[in-house]
Design an enzyme around this catalytic site. Structure first.
Site, PDB file in Angstrom:
ATOM      1  N   LYS A 153      24.658  38.030  -3.921  1.00 51.56           N
ATOM      2  CA  LYS A 153      25.539  36.871  -3.725  1.00 51.56           C
ATOM      3  C   LYS A 153      24.766  35.564  -3.553  1.00 51.56           C
ATOM      4  CE  LYS A 153      29.315  39.445  -1.660  1.00 51.56           C
ATOM      5  NZ  LYS A 153      30.444  39.369  -0.755  1.00 51.56           N
ATOM      6  N   GLY A 192      33.770  43.967   1.984  1.00 54.67           N
ATOM      7  CA  GLY A 192      33.950  43.373   3.315  1.00 54.67           C
ATOM      8  C   GLY A 192      32.839  43.732   4.301  1.00 54.67           C
ATOM      9  N   GLU A 251      27.510  30.556   5.028  1.00 53.95           N
ATOM     10  CA  GLU A 251      28.315  29.529   4.370  1.00 53.95           C
ATOM     11  C   GLU A 251      29.438  29.067   5.287  1.00 53.95           C
ATOM     12  OE1 GLU A 251      29.497  31.624   0.703  1.00 53.95           O
ATOM     13  OE2 GLU A 251      31.403  32.116   1.610  1.00 53.95           O
ATOM     14  N   ARG A 257      32.559  44.088 -13.188  1.00 52.97           N
ATOM     15  CA  ARG A 257      33.200  45.367 -13.536  1.00 52.97           C
ATOM     16  C   ARG A 257      34.701  45.176 -13.628  1.00 52.97           C
ATOM     17  NH1 ARG A 257      35.782  45.673  -8.687  1.00 52.97           N
ATOM     18  NH2 ARG A 257      34.556  45.011  -6.898  1.00 52.97           N
TER      19      ARG A 257
HETATM   20  P1  ADP Z   1      33.278  41.392  -0.366  1.00 47.02           P
HETATM   21  O1  ADP Z   1      32.418  41.314  -1.586  1.00 47.02           O
HETATM   22  O2  ADP Z   1      32.642  42.158   0.749  1.00 47.02           O
HETATM   23  O3  ADP Z   1      34.684  41.803  -0.643  1.00 47.02           O
HETATM   24  P2  ADP Z   1      33.841  38.565  -0.468  1.00 47.02           P
HETATM   25  O4  ADP Z   1      32.726  37.617  -0.537  1.00 47.02           O
HETATM   26  O5  ADP Z   1      34.566  38.891  -1.745  1.00 47.02           O
HETATM   27  O6  ADP Z   1      33.340  39.913   0.195  1.00 47.02           O
HETATM   28  O7  ADP Z   1      34.919  38.075   0.586  1.00 47.02           O
HETATM   29  C1  ADP Z   1      36.034  38.874   0.914  1.00 47.02           C
HETATM   30  C2  ADP Z   1      37.078  38.057   1.635  1.00 47.02           C
HETATM   31  O8  ADP Z   1      36.528  37.456   2.818  1.00 47.02           O
HETATM   32  C3  ADP Z   1      37.654  36.899   0.855  1.00 47.02           C
HETATM   33  O9  ADP Z   1      38.699  37.297   0.014  1.00 47.02           O
HETATM   34  C4  ADP Z   1      38.132  35.991   1.980  1.00 47.02           C
HETATM   35  O10 ADP Z   1      39.354  36.462   2.501  1.00 47.02           O
HETATM   36  C5  ADP Z   1      37.089  36.188   3.037  1.00 47.02           C
HETATM   37  N1  ADP Z   1      36.040  35.160   2.940  1.00 47.02           N
HETATM   38  C6  ADP Z   1      34.835  35.297   2.354  1.00 47.02           C
HETATM   39  N2  ADP Z   1      34.112  34.162   2.430  1.00 47.02           N
HETATM   40  C7  ADP Z   1      34.870  33.267   3.081  1.00 47.02           C
HETATM   41  C8  ADP Z   1      34.695  31.885   3.471  1.00 47.02           C
HETATM   42  N3  ADP Z   1      33.582  31.219   3.213  1.00 47.02           N
HETATM   43  N4  ADP Z   1      35.716  31.285   4.120  1.00 47.02           N
HETATM   44  C9  ADP Z   1      36.859  31.947   4.388  1.00 47.02           C
HETATM   45  N5  ADP Z   1      37.081  33.227   4.066  1.00 47.02           N
HETATM   46  C10 ADP Z   1      36.107  33.908   3.408  1.00 47.02           C
END
Ligand code: ADP
Length: 448
Positions: free
Chosen positions: A116, A165, A200, A293
């Site tokens: 990421k 998550g 972030e 994917r």
């Molecule tokens: P993973 O790859 O573990 O699923 P993600 O980066 O896709 O993680 O993030 C999953 C969820 O976490 C997002 O859909 C959002 O709900 C929350 N999230 C992630 N980053 C942020 C952020 N910077 N601010 C607010 N919510 C976030």
């Protein structure tokens, strides 16, 4: 076109991929653990190979066993589905080395987007807006403190190798930063064997909106519109997804879709991919991550575009060009997907195991059921809890909600705890109906 494809997965997605192969006249090889001997994907495939004991590590995650199964059966290509080895670049590379086509992007693209922190850097270079944060991984506590101050609280600590998550911690004040940093690190180390984290800005009440793209191996990239995946559990597991997002301005939608195509081009991406964004209430949007994917929620896009994404993945891998230009892709109606899982909403969505006594699937106009379960099916405790994906498609969002509600009522899924009734409650929720959705919807409006 390939004559034989091996499907390196189980459950509904293995069934989904085998169906696409059958329609293309391609012979299929299913692989299974000893726990999945009688599984639906094994039954409907032309051939099957047992690749190990129930533990995923020794079966669905065993590169050696899967590649051997492909070699023995003479499969020319492997579709990885989602989860398991789908985003494992070593797997893609080994396939390539032994002359088996991996149905997905190149190992290099998987690597770049799989990390990421690296993906953020690449997207920023490509002019895609990213969530404000550290330019790369944080290496010391001091750096973390300084960076978090600069970014401004609340912040979120995320694992570079993260997914599902895991390795993610929200921090509201500086006093908690160091503890949460080490928790996220430890979790990431345990889950991914890589403890690298970055920081972030934690956005308040964003929508989770993702854009589906398809790219062939000849440099053509198109988007297939967006999906709204804001309905998520506290552990950030998606529960319900829809396409399109009925509440985006045309300007924001265009911005998101253009950014997704630009991002995919910047990494020389090919095959199907999803670029995830967080969208703030004012329409500003930020790249979050790319999934290299097929997504669980791909059917909602298929319903509104009429494009079979799995079929396209296979055709792209076989070297075909995309058959349409961007402007030829048409969007029709509204689609909603409910993920019915073996989880107990009254017990914090803890996984339930047991036997499905009765499964009566719904039907009728605009209702699609993607599933691998049947009467007397015992849900093995070793894998994902997804049982049934119900998809409703209708001309408008309002009609799609009504159709989904009807389909859920028609569904009989008995014998163990499932999320069926909880999904009915979501559809009745006034905020959901009005489309006032953000990623905290379930927590804030449904109290879970
Ligand atoms: P993973 O790859 O573990 O699923 P993600 O980066 O896709 O993680 O993030 C999953 C969820 O976490 C997002 O859909 C959002 O709900 C929350 N999230 C992630 N980053 C942020 C952020 N910077 N601010 C607010 N919510 C976030």
């Amino acid at each position: 076109m390939f004559k034989k494809v091996l499907v390196a997965n189980r459950g509904e997605i293995a069934v989904r991929v085998i169906r696409a192969c059958q329609e293309l006249g391609i012979a299929t090889v299913a692989v299974h653990s000893t726990a999945d001997r009688d599984a639906m994907h094994v039954k409907i495939a032309d051939q099957s190979v047992c690749i190990g004991p129930p533990s995923a590590k020794e079966s669905y995650l065993s590169i050696a066993n899967i590649v051997s199964a492909a070699t023995i059966t003479g499969a020319e290509a492997i579709h990885p589905g989602y989860g398991f080895l789908a985003e494992n670049s070593s797997f893609a590379e080994i396939c390539e080395r032994v002359g088996i086509k991996f149905i997905g992007p190149t190992p290099a693209a998987i690597d770049t987007m799989g990390n990421k922190a690296a993906a953020r850097a690449r997207m920023r270079e490509a002019g895609v807006p990213i969530v404000p944060g550290t330019p790369g991984p944080v290496t010391s506590e001091r750096e973390a403190i300084e960076e978090a101050r600069r970014i401004g609280y609340p912040v979120i600590v995320k694992a570079s190798a993260g997914g599902g998550g895991k390795g993610m911690r929200v921090v509201h004040a500086e006093v908690d930063l160091i503890t949460q940093l080490s928790t996220a690190r430890a979790e990431a180390e345990a889950a991914f064997g890589n403890g690298e984290v970055y920081i972030e800005k934690y956005l308040v009440e964003p929508r989770h909106i993702e854009v589906q793209i398809l790219a062939d191996e000849h440099g053509n990239v198109v988007h297939l519109g967006e999906r709204d995946c804001s309905v998520q559990t506290a552990r950030h597991q998606k529960m319900l997804e829809e396409a399109p997002c009925a509440f985006l301005s045309e300007k924001t939608r265009r911005g998101l879709c253009d950014a997704a195509v630009r991002g995919a081009k910047a990494v020389g991406y090919h095959n199907a991919g999803t670029i995830e964004f967080l969208v703030a209430a004012d329409g500003s949007f930020y790249f979050m991550e790319m999934n290299t994917r097929t997504q669980v929620e791909h059917p909602v896009t298929e319903m509104i575009t009429g494009i079979d994404l799995i079929r396209q993945q296979i055709k792209i891998a076989a070297g075909e060009k995309l058959p349409w230009k961007q402007k030829e892709i048409r969007f029709q109606g509204h689609a909603i997907e409910c993920r019915l899982t073996a989880e107990d909403p009254s017990r914090n969505f803890s996984p339930a195991s047991g036997t499905i006594k009765y499964f009566d699937a719904p039907g009728g106009l605009g209702v699609r059921v993607d599933s691998h379960v049947r009467n007397d099916y015992t849900v093995p405790p070793f894998y994902d809890s997804l049982l049934v994906k119900l998809i409703a498609h209708a001309p408008t969002r309002e009609e799609a909600i009504a159709r989904m509600e009807r389909a859920l009522r028609e569904t009989r899924l008995e014998g163990l705890a499932t999320t069926r009734e909880f999904h009915l409650k979501i559809l009745k929720n006034e905020y959901f109906i009005r489309g006032e959705l953000a990623t905290d919807f379930l927590a804030r409006r449904m109290g879970v």
